[in-house]
Design a protein around this motif. Structure first.
Motif, PDB file in Angstrom:
ATOM      1  N   PRO A  66       0.832  -1.325   0.098  1.00  0.00           N
ATOM      2  CA  PRO A  66      -0.057   0.080   0.087  1.00  0.00           C
ATOM      3  C   PRO A  66       0.854   1.239  -0.006  1.00  0.00           C
ATOM      4  O   PRO A  66       0.303   2.183  -0.403  1.00  0.00           O
ATOM      5  CB  PRO A  66      -0.716  -0.300   0.976  1.00  0.00           C
ATOM      6  CG  PRO A  66      -1.023  -1.540   1.450  1.00  0.00           C
ATOM      7  CD  PRO A  66       0.551  -2.009   1.036  1.00  0.00           C
TER       8      PRO A  66
ATOM      9  N   ARG B  52      -4.839  -5.399  -8.003  1.00  0.00           N
ATOM     10  CA  ARG B  52      -4.761  -5.202  -6.581  1.00  0.00           C
ATOM     11  C   ARG B  52      -4.908  -3.822  -6.189  1.00  0.00           C
ATOM     12  O   ARG B  52      -4.841  -2.893  -6.814  1.00  0.00           O
ATOM     13  CB  ARG B  52      -3.001  -5.287  -6.281  1.00  0.00           C
ATOM     14  CG  ARG B  52      -2.539  -6.537  -6.440  1.00  0.00           C
ATOM     15  CD  ARG B  52      -0.992  -6.772  -5.554  1.00  0.00           C
ATOM     16  NE  ARG B  52      -0.080  -5.936  -6.072  1.00  0.00           N
ATOM     17  CZ  ARG B  52       0.774  -6.168  -6.999  1.00  0.00           C
ATOM     18  NH1 ARG B  52       0.906  -7.367  -7.645  1.00  0.00           N
ATOM     19  NH2 ARG B  52       1.621  -5.101  -7.401  1.00  0.00           N
ATOM     20  N   CYS B  53      -6.049  -3.891  -5.039  1.00  0.00           N
ATOM     21  CA  CYS B  53      -6.294  -2.546  -4.571  1.00  0.00           C
ATOM     22  C   CYS B  53      -7.247  -1.543  -5.285  1.00  0.00           C
ATOM     23  O   CYS B  53      -6.809  -0.650  -5.806  1.00  0.00           O
ATOM     24  CB  CYS B  53      -5.233  -1.862  -3.766  1.00  0.00           C
ATOM     25  SG  CYS B  53      -5.874  -0.665  -2.551  1.00  0.00           S
TER      26      CYS B  53
ATOM     27  N   ALA C  50      -7.142   2.041  -5.107  1.00  0.00           N
ATOM     28  CA  ALA C  50      -5.847   2.732  -5.444  1.00  0.00           C
ATOM     29  C   ALA C  50      -5.812   3.897  -6.597  1.00  0.00           C
ATOM     30  O   ALA C  50      -5.214   4.900  -6.578  1.00  0.00           O
ATOM     31  CB  ALA C  50      -4.781   1.705  -5.540  1.00  0.00           C
TER      32      ALA C  50
ATOM     33  N   ALA D 108      -7.329  -6.994  -1.830  1.00  0.00           N
ATOM     34  CA  ALA D 108      -6.645  -5.898  -0.983  1.00  0.00           C
ATOM     35  C   ALA D 108      -6.146  -6.511   0.404  1.00  0.00           C
ATOM     36  O   ALA D 108      -6.359  -7.570   0.705  1.00  0.00           O
ATOM     37  CB  ALA D 108      -7.775  -4.857  -0.534  1.00  0.00           C
TER      38      ALA D 108
END
Length: 331
Positions: free
Chosen positions: A49, A159-160, A163, A298
């Motif tokens: 992150p 991913r995420c 974001a 996440a």
């Protein structure tokens, strides 16, 4: 779940968020009486992150990295190796120099970035979804003095999910801090439809926040290819978005070893029981981004899954307590 008296070997693949949390819990609860082993190709856990802060030069790689060997004080054996194969029938994991058998296997190998899946991506996009690319983007931003910055997402999992919105806003703040925001146009594109609903709905709020910052939103834009010479993102139906700096999320897919071994069923990962995280193979579990779950890819999800799975394995192997079902807190 049956109470097991003999010593067991619990092998965890992957030293990301889910793997580290699972290893920590299991090492504390079981490590004195059972073998808890974590395997990762990296020697360090990297806090993904924080890649967005690497992008802006607000963190250095050393700030977001910790040696996986630190887990050894939690009764966890750490093996630094590439994972070459997984055989759920023989209950065996092949590494570069050895083969490890297991009684329980926790797969937490995340998703791998696959820039090759979009023609022109590798030559065009700089992005903060890998630490090396985030560093290159940091250096590019330092010398960027104006033009169109385009942030975007591809088809498939990544991913995420929030974001890309965070990236927009952080870039907006970065250029304002440098005093050049009026010389920078920021665009965003996504395959999703424009959100509708109540103002407090997360996707509606994120859309409104981007627009408040003067960031143009391009919805239902599906990327086909990127032309690095003309600096154009080519979408379906001949839609095009020109750019001076492209910050696009790379396509993601399960690790190749999961595809080769047959563990990964789909592009979103390994099918699991939503309550227990069990796979169709006995004593094989999947957590985190590599698990095909109806939830965000996440770290917060991986952490919760690791908590529940570690608890349930401890119950099975000690006979103490009661197993629980997974109940995710996420959007």
């Amino acid at each position: 779940m049956a109470f097991a008296f003999q010593r067991k070997k619990i092998v965890i693949l992957g030293g990301g968020c889910g793997g580290v949390v699972a290893a920590t819990h299991l090492g504390r609860k079981l490590g004195a009486d059972h073998d808890v082993i974590l395997i990762d190709r990296r020697a360090e856990h990297i806090f993904m992150p924080a890649f967005l802060f690497i992008m802006l030069g607000e963190r250095q790689p050393r700030d977001i990295s910790r040696s996986l060997k630190a887990l050894e004080k939690r009764n966890v054996k750490v093996i630094h190796s590439e994972i070459l194969g997984i055989d759920p029938v023989r209950r065996e994991v092949s590494l570069e120099r050895e083969k490890i058998n297991y009684d329980y296997l926790i797969v937490s190998l995340g998703l791998q970035t696959r820039p090759d899946l979009v023609p022109g991506f590798a030559e065009s996009s700089q992005h903060p979804w890998e630490i090396e690319s985030a560093i290159r983007l940091r250096d590019t931003l330092a010398s960027f003095n104006g033009g169109r910055v385009v942030v975007g997402v591809p088809l498939g999992p990544y991913r995420c999910p929030p974001a890309p919105y965070e990236a927009q806003w952080m870039l907006d703040g970065y250029f304002r801090q440098r005093g050049i925001r009026e010389r920078v146009e920021i665009d965003y594109f996504t395959r999703e439809a424009e959100p509708i609903g109540e103002a407090h709905d997360p996707t509606v709020w994120m859309d409104a926040e981007s627009k408040r910052r003067g960031i143009k939103q391009n919805y239902e834009f599906v990327v086909r290819s990127i032309d690095p010479e003309r600096k154009v993102v080519q979408g379906l139906y001949n839609y095009r978005i020109p750019y001076d700096l492209l910050v696009m999320v790379p396509p993601h897919r399960p690790a190749q070893v999961l595809l080769d071994s047959g563990l990964a069923d789909t592009e979103t990962g390994i099918r699991v029981d939503y309550d227990t995280l069990e796979t169709k193979w006995e004593n094989v579990f999947a957590i985190g981004d590599c698990a095909d779950m109806p939830a965000s890819k996440a770290g917060g999800v991986a952490h919760q899954e690791a908590d529940v799975l570690a608890h349930n394995l401890a119950v099975e192997l000690t006979g103490k307590g009661r197993p629980v079902d997974l109940w995710l807190h996420t959007i």
